[in-house]
Write a protein that holds these residues in place. Structure first.
Motif, mmCIF file in Angstrom:
data_model
loop_
_atom_site.group_PDB
_atom_site.id
_atom_site.type_symbol
_atom_site.label_atom_id
_atom_site.label_comp_id
_atom_site.label_asym_id
_atom_site.label_seq_id
_atom_site.Cartn_x
_atom_site.Cartn_y
_atom_site.Cartn_z
ATOM 1 N N PRO A 28 0.804 -1.213 0.000
ATOM 2 C CA PRO A 28 0.000 0.000 0.000
ATOM 3 C C PRO A 28 0.844 1.273 0.000
ATOM 4 O O PRO A 28 0.493 2.262 -0.662
ATOM 5 N N ALA A 29 1.961 1.267 0.728
ATOM 6 C CA ALA A 29 2.827 2.443 0.740
ATOM 7 C C ALA A 29 3.391 2.703 -0.642
ATOM 8 O O ALA A 29 3.481 3.860 -1.097
ATOM 9 N N PHE A 30 3.777 1.643 -1.350
ATOM 10 C CA PHE A 30 4.322 1.818 -2.699
ATOM 11 C C PHE A 30 3.256 2.325 -3.663
ATOM 12 O O PHE A 30 3.544 3.125 -4.564
ATOM 13 N N GLN A 93 5.068 -15.692 6.067
ATOM 14 C CA GLN A 93 4.393 -14.439 6.421
ATOM 15 C C GLN A 93 5.299 -13.218 6.207
ATOM 16 O O GLN A 93 4.794 -12.092 6.020
ATOM 17 N N ALA A 94 6.609 -13.406 6.209
ATOM 18 C CA ALA A 94 7.524 -12.295 5.970
ATOM 19 C C ALA A 94 7.448 -11.794 4.536
ATOM 20 O O ALA A 94 7.990 -10.728 4.222
ATOM 21 N N LYS A 95 6.792 -12.538 3.654
ATOM 22 C CA LYS A 95 6.598 -12.102 2.273
ATOM 23 C C LYS A 95 5.238 -11.437 2.061
ATOM 24 O O LYS A 95 4.921 -11.019 0.943
ATOM 25 N N ASN A 96 4.472 -11.307 3.105
ATOM 26 C CA ASN A 96 3.102 -10.799 2.994
ATOM 27 C C ASN A 96 3.110 -9.269 2.983
ATOM 28 O O ASN A 96 2.696 -8.607 3.940
ATOM 29 N N ILE A 97 3.545 -8.683 1.871
ATOM 30 C CA ILE A 97 3.764 -7.236 1.818
ATOM 31 C C ILE A 97 2.474 -6.435 1.636
ATOM 32 O O ILE A 97 2.508 -5.207 1.676
ATOM 33 N N ALA A 98 1.357 -7.107 1.447
ATOM 34 C CA ALA A 98 0.076 -6.392 1.382
ATOM 35 C C ALA A 98 -0.531 -6.196 2.765
ATOM 36 O O ALA A 98 -1.542 -5.509 2.909
ATOM 37 N N TYR A 99 0.095 -6.771 3.770
ATOM 38 C CA TYR A 99 -0.437 -6.776 5.140
ATOM 39 C C TYR A 99 -0.043 -5.487 5.866
ATOM 40 O O TYR A 99 1.139 -5.156 5.979
ATOM 41 N N ALA A 245 2.827 1.702 -10.898
ATOM 42 C CA ALA A 245 2.786 1.532 -9.440
ATOM 43 C C ALA A 245 1.372 1.699 -8.907
ATOM 44 O O ALA A 245 0.907 0.930 -8.060
ATOM 45 N N ALA A 246 0.666 2.708 -9.409
ATOM 46 C CA ALA A 246 -0.704 2.943 -8.943
ATOM 47 C C ALA A 246 -1.633 1.802 -9.326
ATOM 48 O O ALA A 246 -2.588 1.494 -8.603
ATOM 49 N N SER A 247 -1.371 1.145 -10.460
ATOM 50 C CA SER A 247 -2.231 0.043 -10.904
ATOM 51 C C SER A 247 -2.223 -1.122 -9.923
ATOM 52 O O SER A 247 -3.133 -1.964 -9.933
ATOM 53 N N LEU A 248 -1.209 -1.168 -9.051
ATOM 54 C CA LEU A 248 -1.110 -2.269 -8.097
ATOM 55 C C LEU A 248 -2.155 -2.182 -6.996
ATOM 56 O O LEU A 248 -2.272 -3.101 -6.184
ATOM 57 N N ILE A 249 -2.921 -1.095 -6.982
ATOM 58 C CA ILE A 249 -4.032 -1.031 -6.030
ATOM 59 C C ILE A 249 -5.011 -2.174 -6.280
ATOM 60 O O ILE A 249 -5.612 -2.712 -5.343
ATOM 61 N N PHE A 250 -5.143 -2.584 -7.535
ATOM 62 C CA PHE A 250 -6.040 -3.702 -7.850
ATOM 63 C C PHE A 250 -5.459 -5.012 -7.336
ATOM 64 O O PHE A 250 -6.192 -5.859 -6.813
ATOM 65 N N LEU A 251 -4.140 -5.187 -7.463
ATOM 66 C CA LEU A 251 -3.493 -6.378 -6.924
ATOM 67 C C LEU A 251 -3.644 -6.414 -5.409
ATOM 68 O O LEU A 251 -3.943 -7.464 -4.820
ATOM 69 N N ASN A 252 -3.463 -5.273 -4.765
ATOM 70 C CA ASN A 252 -3.580 -5.200 -3.317
ATOM 71 C C ASN A 252 -5.003 -5.519 -2.850
ATOM 72 O O ASN A 252 -5.199 -6.042 -1.752
ATOM 73 N N GLU A 256 -7.354 -10.800 -9.304
ATOM 74 C CA GLU A 256 -6.417 -11.804 -9.797
ATOM 75 C C GLU A 256 -5.802 -11.395 -11.129
ATOM 76 O O GLU A 256 -6.394 -10.655 -11.910
ATOM 77 N N GLN A 257 -4.600 -11.899 -11.368
ATOM 78 C CA GLN A 257 -3.905 -11.778 -12.652
ATOM 79 C C GLN A 257 -3.404 -10.363 -12.975
ATOM 80 O O GLN A 257 -3.018 -10.092 -14.109
ATOM 81 N N ILE A 258 -3.429 -9.446 -12.008
ATOM 82 C CA ILE A 258 -2.909 -8.103 -12.274
ATOM 83 C C ILE A 258 -1.389 -8.185 -12.442
ATOM 84 O O ILE A 258 -0.687 -8.642 -11.532
ATOM 85 N N PRO A 259 -0.854 -7.730 -13.574
ATOM 86 C CA PRO A 259 0.601 -7.798 -13.759
ATOM 87 C C PRO A 259 1.307 -6.676 -13.015
ATOM 88 O O PRO A 259 0.733 -5.615 -12.755
ATOM 89 N N VAL A 260 2.554 -6.914 -12.668
ATOM 90 C CA VAL A 260 3.414 -5.893 -12.062
ATOM 91 C C VAL A 260 4.370 -5.416 -13.152
ATOM 92 O O VAL A 260 5.088 -6.224 -13.754
ATOM 93 N N THR A 261 4.391 -4.105 -13.397
ATOM 94 C CA THR A 261 5.090 -3.615 -14.594
ATOM 95 C C THR A 261 5.991 -2.407 -14.375
ATOM 96 O O THR A 261 6.576 -1.912 -15.337
#
Length: 353
Positions: A28-30, A93-99, A245-252, A256-261
């Protein structure tokens, strides 16, 4: 450089940025960084004096990825080590960066401390004019630091035929204690001392929907063209990054299937602007069509490098080590390298000694 490293106001702000990144959660910060870049670059197109939104806020102590994101990632690794995170998550859980980590004082203190570290890493690279994105390198080095400081393995235990093998993930292999599971899925036995590993996938790709080489290359081609075009149309090397970066709000939010670009669009934008500059380099004053081809080439290369990085440093480890940051370091270094050997006439914004 010493003055910059010891700038008290910047250090205080960096501590707050890292702590706030931990409170919100790294992803979320990113995403906030992305929205701020869009706002800053749009404002700069209207009034060049508004560049401070991008330079001092989005890429400064409040939301620089080397500070807020990397601080949040380190805090997540710490919180997982302390057993603070109890979420439905297939990976460590250390990889859970949406938390979102909330308000625990010790967690926020760790985020703040790594925010300061990220500020120092970013500042050293920038002050020395190292030929790569100083912010992305800060993210990469901060992740190495948190693994070493918090007692995590740098690479992890390689399970599968090779370090690049993702087939255990495709086969659904999970770690179990004692006898392998009999529910039709494959399993890998682990020791009783590793009880906290029970149920985890044997190999954990960074993105379960974006790891096959062909798929990665295709999104690299597509996003590379888009990043290059946005840069050519606006003159901004960073607007495409902000959009990604802003498009990742959908991934967060769990779409499903939102690419990181963002590791694709930023190097592609930078390379496209670099080749359109005038000069006596091999590729100089390039047309829009040539610049788009350069952009897509960088997009594919950086996407594939990010995937290579995740297979080595993410898939077998226990914490988040950001593949996009590594892809951006690679792509921006490549721009500087091509400038140094006379292929590109300029580096756009990439520092060069």
């Amino acid at each position: 450089m010493i003055d910059a490293l010891l700038d008290l106001a910047e250090l205080i702000a960096a501590f707050a940025g890292g702590a706030f990144g931990a409170a919100l959660g790294p992803l979320p910060a990113f995403i906030f960084t992305g929205f701020l870049v869009i706002a800053g670059e749009a404002a700069t197109l209207v009034d060049p004096e508004a560049a401070a939104i991008t330079d001092s806020v989005a890429f400064g102590p409040p939301f620089s990825p080397a500070i807020s994101f990397a601080g949040g990632v380190a805090a997540t690794a710490y919180a997982a080590r302390r057993g603070y995170i109890d979420a439905d998550f297939d990976y460590h859980q250390a990889k859970n960066i949406a938390y979102a980590l909330g308000t625990k004082p010790d967690v926020l203190a760790v985020g703040g401390a790594f925010g300061i570290l990220g500020y120092w890493l970013q500042t050293v690279s920038a002050e020395l004019a190292m030929p790569y994105d100083p912010i992305a390198m800060g993210v990469v080095l901060s992740a190495l630091a948190h693994r070493l400081i918090l007692g995590y393995s740098v690479i992890g235990t390689v399970r599968g035929s090779s370090i690049l093998d993702m087939s255990p993930f495709e086969d659904g292999e999970r770690r179990v204690i004692g006898e392998p599971a009999t529910d039709g899925g494959k399993a890998q036995v682990i020791a009783e001392s590793d009880a906290d590993q029970r149920g985890r996938l044997v190999v954990e790709p960074w993105l379960g929907h974006q790891y096959r080489w062909g798929h990665v290359a295709m999104i690299g081609l597509t996003a590379g063209i888009l990043g290059a075009y946005v840069a050519l149309a606006t003159g901004s090397a960073f607007l495409g990054f902000g959009i990604s970066a802003a498009s990742l709000i959908f991934l967060n939010c769990g779409v499903e299937q939102i690419p990181v670009t963002h590791h694709i669009t930023l190097p592609a934008s930078t390379a496209a602007l670099a080749v359109t500059a005038e000069g006596d380099a091999l590729i100089a004053g390039a047309s829009t069509e040539v610049a788009l081809v350069v952009g897509l080439t960088f997009g594919v290369a950086c996407a594939l490098f990010g995937e290579l990085f995740q297979r080595v440093f993410y898939a077998h480890g226990d914490t988040h080590w950001d593949p996009p940051a590594a892809g951006i370091v690679f792509g921006t270094f490549l721009v500087a390298l091509l400038y140094a050997v006379g292929v590109f006439p300029d580096t756009a914004w990439v520092p060069f000694f």
